[in-house]
Write a protein that holds these residues in place. Structure first.
Motif, PDB file in Angstrom:
ATOM      1  N   SER A  42      -5.606   0.373  56.332  1.00  0.00           N
ATOM      2  CA  SER A  42      -6.151   0.561  55.369  1.00  0.00           C
ATOM      3  C   SER A  42      -7.594   0.585  55.177  1.00  0.00           C
ATOM      4  O   SER A  42      -8.241   0.322  56.350  1.00  0.00           O
ATOM      5  N   GLN A  43      -8.431   0.809  54.071  1.00  0.00           N
ATOM      6  CA  GLN A  43      -9.728   0.822  53.886  1.00  0.00           C
ATOM      7  C   GLN A  43     -10.116  -0.129  53.004  1.00  0.00           C
ATOM      8  O   GLN A  43     -11.447   0.007  52.483  1.00  0.00           O
ATOM      9  N   ARG A  44      -9.756  -1.241  53.201  1.00  0.00           N
ATOM     10  CA  ARG A  44     -10.186  -2.356  51.972  1.00  0.00           C
ATOM     11  C   ARG A  44     -11.742  -2.808  52.862  1.00  0.00           C
ATOM     12  O   ARG A  44     -11.716  -2.774  53.861  1.00  0.00           O
ATOM     13  N   ALA A  45     -12.259  -3.591  52.039  1.00  0.00           N
ATOM     14  CA  ALA A  45     -13.465  -4.316  52.461  1.00  0.00           C
ATOM     15  C   ALA A  45     -13.240  -5.570  53.084  1.00  0.00           C
ATOM     16  O   ALA A  45     -12.412  -6.349  52.621  1.00  0.00           O
ATOM     17  N   TYR A  46     -13.789  -5.889  54.178  1.00  0.00           N
ATOM     18  CA  TYR A  46     -13.526  -6.924  55.043  1.00  0.00           C
ATOM     19  C   TYR A  46     -14.691  -7.962  54.688  1.00  0.00           C
ATOM     20  O   TYR A  46     -14.747  -8.996  54.982  1.00  0.00           O
ATOM     21  N   LEU A  47     -16.034  -7.568  54.351  1.00  0.00           N
ATOM     22  CA  LEU A  47     -17.025  -8.306  53.932  1.00  0.00           C
ATOM     23  C   LEU A  47     -18.070  -7.267  52.833  1.00  0.00           C
ATOM     24  O   LEU A  47     -18.222  -6.321  53.003  1.00  0.00           O
ATOM     25  N   VAL A  48     -18.432  -8.255  51.979  1.00  0.00           N
ATOM     26  CA  VAL A  48     -19.425  -7.524  50.953  1.00  0.00           C
ATOM     27  C   VAL A  48     -20.546  -8.324  50.842  1.00  0.00           C
ATOM     28  O   VAL A  48     -20.591  -9.518  51.107  1.00  0.00           O
ATOM     29  N   GLN A  49     -21.775  -7.439  50.914  1.00  0.00           N
ATOM     30  CA  GLN A  49     -22.927  -8.012  51.143  1.00  0.00           C
ATOM     31  C   GLN A  49     -23.983  -7.643  49.942  1.00  0.00           C
ATOM     32  O   GLN A  49     -23.691  -6.552  49.345  1.00  0.00           O
ATOM     33  N   LEU A  50     -24.770  -8.620  49.516  1.00  0.00           N
ATOM     34  CA  LEU A  50     -25.599  -8.209  48.239  1.00  0.00           C
ATOM     35  C   LEU A  50     -26.825  -9.066  48.468  1.00  0.00           C
ATOM     36  O   LEU A  50     -27.061 -10.002  48.967  1.00  0.00           O
ATOM     37  N   ARG A  51     -27.916  -8.395  47.727  1.00  0.00           N
ATOM     38  CA  ARG A  51     -28.925  -8.938  48.043  1.00  0.00           C
ATOM     39  C   ARG A  51     -29.841  -8.544  46.521  1.00  0.00           C
ATOM     40  O   ARG A  51     -29.736  -7.648  46.085  1.00  0.00           O
ATOM     41  N   ARG A  52     -30.512  -9.526  45.978  1.00  0.00           N
ATOM     42  CA  ARG A  52     -31.166  -9.142  44.853  1.00  0.00           C
ATOM     43  C   ARG A  52     -32.371 -10.004  44.419  1.00  0.00           C
ATOM     44  O   ARG A  52     -32.337 -11.373  44.811  1.00  0.00           O
ATOM     45  N   GLN A  53     -33.464  -9.729  43.982  1.00  0.00           N
ATOM     46  CA  GLN A  53     -34.834 -10.466  43.748  1.00  0.00           C
ATOM     47  C   GLN A  53     -34.471 -11.592  43.171  1.00  0.00           C
ATOM     48  O   GLN A  53     -33.871 -11.444  41.892  1.00  0.00           O
ATOM     49  N   GLY A  54     -34.685 -12.924  43.555  1.00  0.00           N
ATOM     50  CA  GLY A  54     -34.372 -14.119  42.920  1.00  0.00           C
ATOM     51  C   GLY A  54     -33.120 -14.788  43.111  1.00  0.00           C
ATOM     52  O   GLY A  54     -32.895 -15.932  42.708  1.00  0.00           O
ATOM     53  N   ALA A  55     -32.320 -13.983  43.952  1.00  0.00           N
ATOM     54  CA  ALA A  55     -31.070 -14.473  44.390  1.00  0.00           C
ATOM     55  C   ALA A  55     -30.855 -14.330  45.684  1.00  0.00           C
ATOM     56  O   ALA A  55     -29.793 -15.221  46.234  1.00  0.00           O
ATOM     57  N   GLY A  56     -31.790 -13.666  46.689  1.00  0.00           N
ATOM     58  CA  GLY A  56     -31.635 -14.009  47.867  1.00  0.00           C
ATOM     59  C   GLY A  56     -30.540 -12.962  48.182  1.00  0.00           C
ATOM     60  O   GLY A  56     -29.900 -11.984  47.632  1.00  0.00           O
ATOM     61  N   THR A  57     -29.980 -13.416  49.445  1.00  0.00           N
ATOM     62  CA  THR A  57     -28.731 -12.519  50.118  1.00  0.00           C
ATOM     63  C   THR A  57     -27.447 -13.382  50.043  1.00  0.00           C
ATOM     64  O   THR A  57     -27.481 -14.495  50.393  1.00  0.00           O
ATOM     65  N   ALA A  58     -26.382 -12.677  49.776  1.00  0.00           N
ATOM     66  CA  ALA A  58     -25.034 -13.350  49.889  1.00  0.00           C
ATOM     67  C   ALA A  58     -24.278 -12.299  50.686  1.00  0.00           C
ATOM     68  O   ALA A  58     -24.152 -11.324  50.514  1.00  0.00           O
ATOM     69  N   LEU A  87     -14.957  -1.368  47.105  1.00  0.00           N
ATOM     70  CA  LEU A  87     -15.271  -2.115  46.192  1.00  0.00           C
ATOM     71  C   LEU A  87     -14.436  -2.234  44.908  1.00  0.00           C
ATOM     72  O   LEU A  87     -14.504  -3.356  44.369  1.00  0.00           O
ATOM     73  N   ALA A  88     -14.034  -1.094  44.611  1.00  0.00           N
ATOM     74  CA  ALA A  88     -13.343  -1.115  43.152  1.00  0.00           C
ATOM     75  C   ALA A  88     -11.962  -1.895  43.397  1.00  0.00           C
ATOM     76  O   ALA A  88     -11.472  -2.410  42.289  1.00  0.00           O
ATOM     77  N   GLU A  89     -11.206  -1.875  44.721  1.00  0.00           N
ATOM     78  CA  GLU A  89     -10.085  -2.612  44.883  1.00  0.00           C
ATOM     79  C   GLU A  89     -10.462  -4.183  44.545  1.00  0.00           C
ATOM     80  O   GLU A  89      -9.469  -4.797  44.433  1.00  0.00           O
ATOM     81  N   LEU A  90     -11.632  -4.596  44.490  1.00  0.00           N
ATOM     82  CA  LEU A  90     -11.943  -5.788  44.484  1.00  0.00           C
ATOM     83  C   LEU A  90     -12.464  -6.145  43.029  1.00  0.00           C
ATOM     84  O   LEU A  90     -12.840  -7.330  42.642  1.00  0.00           O
TER      85      LEU A  90
END
Length: 404
Positions: free
Chosen positions: A46-62, A96-99
């Protein structure tokens, strides 16, 4: 060299309660959100995501582990009015759409860099060129499906979004200086509409087996087909990359030699490993199935829709070959003026289709390009010039005498 995220490396979010906290943080953040995903290409079917990374000002990184969570539509709702910043968005949007994550507005830093004429458009190269930071890319081909993920991998993943918004801001400036902002906006809007769609299933995917050109004859091709589908079923069931079940080179070798016993099979390259030997009966059954096919069931060359390969144009239709050459000159000239790769100025397939079968009314070239999928900015730059290139060329008297 950037080796650590500014706020340290966060641990992956794995529980609904932790996810709710992340959603609240990112909903309260400001500005665009940087998003990336890690798959396990080469390890998993599969081509599923095994980790998703995000970062936004005021929220930091997740960092979010989607395997125990599955649906991330709550996060999607929190980011509905936010511009998403991705690098090579078309690679990540389907998983990402799968999630349940679908951007309404996005900025693709790789595509922006291509439009701006950068020769090196990888994330590390752009970050170094525009921001002065070097990123290590040691884990880009790692098996992200493994658990637990090593700390060094998590750091690598977090750094992928650490400077993505800053990179977006730098590219916004470059595009504006080059008067290409509208070009980029149209490209990004098209990605929002179509980028999350999974790739269309290929007709006869077994024909893309590496080394297929060595397999001569329909009977041998049927052996490739039978082995390919046997391998695909195993790979899909195990969620393992097909090449890890049986390499393409082994399929080709077996198709060429057509072994009929286990001893003959195991002498071929790639079949001697313990896991492959256990499947010897499967491979022999597939070969026997191909051997038993009547001639009417053997593979035939599929009908090809659209223009033939360009290298055959001169012999099949010299006038079309001349049209294609003139059309390519137009594209190369305009792309050169814009310092842009020709393939980003216009999809090469569109040019081939136009040159092979131009419309009777050349004033409709722009409409035809729109039907193919060209954006307004591409049509505005190219439609009139391509129409001129497609027009019949009158033979000069000197040429006429030469031809006689």
């Amino acid at each position: 060299m950037l080796t650590e995220p500014a706020e340290g490396t966060p641990q992956p979010v794995t529980s609904p309660a932790e996810l709710e906290q992340v959603i609240a943080r990112f909903a309260a953040g400001t500005g665009p959100v940087a998003i990336d995903a890690e798959r396990a290409s080469g390890y998993r079917y599969s081509q599923r995501a095994y980790l998703v990374q995000l970062r936004r000002q005021g929220a930091g990184t997740a960092l979010i582990d989607p395997i125990p969570l599955g649906d991330l539509s709550g996060l999607d709702a929190a980011l509905a009015d936010t511009e998403w910043v991705l690098h090579a968005a078309s690679q990540d949007l389907p998983c990402l759409a799968e999630l349940g994550l679908r951007p309404r507005k996005l900025f693709d830093t790789e595509l922006a860099a291509r439009l701006a004429g950068f020769e090196r458009v990888g994330l590390a190269a752009l970050t170094e060129n525009l921001l002065g930071y070097t990123l290590e890319k040691h884990h880009s081909a790692a098996d992200w499906s493994s658990r637990p993920l090593p700390e060094s991998w998590l750091t690598y993943a977090a750094l992928d979004v650490e400077l993505l918004v800053e990179l977006r801001d730098a590219l916004v400036t470059v595009l504006a200086e080059q008067s290409k902002t509208e070009y980029a906006d149209q490209e990004f809007a098209a990605l929002v509409v179509s980028g999350a769609q999974p790739p269309k299933p290929r007709t006869d995917p077994w024909r893309r087996t590496s080394g297929m050109h060595r397999v001569r004859g329909a009977r041998a091709q049927s052996r490739v087909r039978s082995l390919w589908y046997a391998r695909d079923q195993i790979a899909q069931r195990r969620d393992t990359a097909p090449g890890r079940v049986l390499p393409d080179s082994s399929i080709v070798a077996a198709a060429e030699m057509d072994p009929k016993t286990e001893r003959e099979l195991l002498l071929l390259p790639g079949f001697g490993g313990r896991s492959t030997r256990r499947l010897a009966g499967t491979w022999l059954d597939a070969l026997a199935e191909a051997r038993a096919l009547p001639d009417t069931a053997l593979p035939t060359t599929p009908p090809y829709e659209g223009p033939p390969p360009p290298h055959r144009w001169a012999e099949r239709d010299p006038a079309a070959a001349a049209r294609l050459a003139r059309a390519r000159e137009v594209v190369a000239h305009v792309a050169g003026e814009l310092s842009m790769p020709p393939e980003n100025l216009i999809t090469p397939e569109y040019v081939r289709r136009l040159a092979w079968e131009p419309p009777a009314d050349l004033s409709t070239v722009g409409e035809l390009l729109a039907k193919f999928g060209a954006r307004p900015w591409q049509r505005e730059l190219l439609a009139d010039e391509l129409a001129k290139a497609l027009a019949p060329v009158e033979e000069s008297p000197a040429d006429a005498e030469t031809s006689q």
